[in-house]
Write an enzyme that holds these catalytic residues in place. Structure first.
Site, PDB file in Angstrom:
ATOM      1  CD  GLU A  37      43.853  81.721  64.444  1.00  0.00           C
ATOM      2  OE1 GLU A  37      43.091  81.793  63.455  1.00  0.00           O
ATOM      3  OE2 GLU A  37      44.918  82.365  64.520  1.00  0.00           O
ATOM      4  CE1 TYR A 120      43.895  79.865  59.219  1.00  0.00           C
ATOM      5  CE2 TYR A 120      42.277  79.908  61.007  1.00  0.00           C
ATOM      6  CZ  TYR A 120      43.305  80.500  60.307  1.00  0.00           C
ATOM      7  OH  TYR A 120      43.764  81.722  60.695  1.00  0.00           O
ATOM      8  CG  ASP A 138      44.126  82.943  56.152  1.00  0.00           C
ATOM      9  OD1 ASP A 138      44.990  82.994  55.248  1.00  0.00           O
ATOM     10  OD2 ASP A 138      44.051  83.783  57.068  1.00  0.00           O
TER      11      ASP A 138
END
Ligand code: SF4
Length: 352
Positions: A37, A120, A138
């Site tokens: 990520e 996130y 996102d």
């Protein structure tokens, strides 16, 4: 809220068939999820893939990353840019070793406290690793949801982010939170792409409000670009001597759940010929018309905060109204008073 569980199901079905095979997919190791990520935050998947493979080969777990020197970590990051990401990874790995014995905490708030991890990334880690129901939101998710529901809330404000996060949480199948999050992001990345998505093959073609109103390019709305938009509404008052059709408006707009006649919406004005070509009249009217279309109101202007609406109302009498098409209800003119309608509908009804 309306029952939107079909959205989650469609996304998961689509994901089963279309997901890309990537090394960080379908894994539950929070360390590898975290690394992927962070790498993907400002990097394209193709480029990130190479870096990810090299990085986890050299630093296969939290311990190995924490023990490395910052200089070596930066070396493995070289070329990716945004080097604070690498520094934060390294610092957070040391925190994990010092405070959590080299394991990731399972608690969202604790994950969020780690250096370089925002909402996130924390949501991605806890949902992919442990199926915890925190939505990831996102750019791909903003785009898809804003088009699906034609949402005018700007996505680049704190309020907009909160709105979309809550919406994603409502739509989420909580029993499959990790899969749902991956599916919705992948859907935005591969199907509901920024320009010219192939809506013809989209499983949400029938529900997508931006597609229905030919306004895909308008979404997602950005604050700086927000300006008043014109929208043209063409209503069809279809009736026989005793009944008429109405439909409840769905989606997220300000008129959600109010009732109205069958409608065609457009970002641009349509000629009568264009309108007839795209109107599913065969679905709406299975019976013989008793006469021609009658324009009762033309381009009635109605101003909203971000929009100026122009409504045209057609009346079409048929000899006999049969069973209503799916989603419509058939009522008598007197019964319409039992249903909430918006201002434009009321204006029309008052003139009957
Ligand atoms: S119909 Fe088009 S705009 Fe709507 S969700 Fe599908 S791909 Fe996106």
């Amino acid at each position: 809220m309306e029952n939107f569980s079909f959205i989650s199901k469609k996304l998961l079905d689509w994901y089963d068939l279309n997901q890309r095979e990537l090394p960080w997919r379908n894994i539950t190791d929070p360390y590898r999820i975290w690394i992927s990520e962070i790498i993907l935050q400002q990097t394209r998947v193709i480029q990130g893939l190479e870096y990810y493979n090299r990085f986890v080969l050299r630093f296969p777990d939290v311990q190995a990353l924490a023990e490395a020197s910052e200089q070596e970590v930066l070396k493995y990051w070289q070329g990716l840019g945004y080097y604070s990401r690498a520094r934060n990874l390294h610092a957070a790995a040391r925190t994990l070793v010092d405070e959590y014995g080299g394991e990731f905490p399972h608690n969202y708030a604790d994950v969020l406290r780690l250096k370089g991890i925002g909402e996130y990334t924390a949501a991605a880690i806890v949902s992919f690793a442990w199926n915890q129901p925190y939505p990831v939101v996102d750019g791909n998710v903003f785009r898809f949801l804003s088009r699906l529901f034609a949402i005018d809330e700007p996505v680049d404000t704190a309020q907009g982010k909160k709105y979309f996060t809550e919406l994603a949480a409502e739509l989420m199948d909580r029993s499959q939170a990790g899969a749902f999050n991956q599916a919705i992001m992948e859907f935005g990345a591969l199907q509901c792409i920024p320009s010219a998505p192939d809506c013809g093959v989209c499983p949400f073609q029938n529900e997508c409000m931006a597609y229905a109103s030919r306004s895909i390019a308008r979404y997602p709305v950005k604050r700086n670009k927000t300006q008043t938009q014109d929208r043209y509404l063409y209503y069809f008052h279809i009736h026989d001597t005793e009944h008429l059709y109405i439909k409840q408006r769905c989606g997220k707009g300000i008129w959600r759940n109010l009732f109205e006649f069958p409608v065609i919406e457009s970002e641009t004005p349509l000629t009568f010929e264009e309108l007839i070509r795209i109107t599913p009249l065969k679905e709406w009217v299975t019976d013989e018309p008793a006469g021609a279309f009658h324009v009762r109101i033309e381009n009635r202007k109605h101003v909203l905060s971000h929009r100026v609406l122009y409504a045209t109302f057609f009346e079409l009498a048929v000899k006999h109204l049969s069973d209503p098409p799916e989603g419509f209800i058939q009522i008598t003119p007197a019964e319409i008073d039992n249903y909430p309608v918006h201002r434009l509908m009321q204006f029309y009804l008052d003139g009957l």
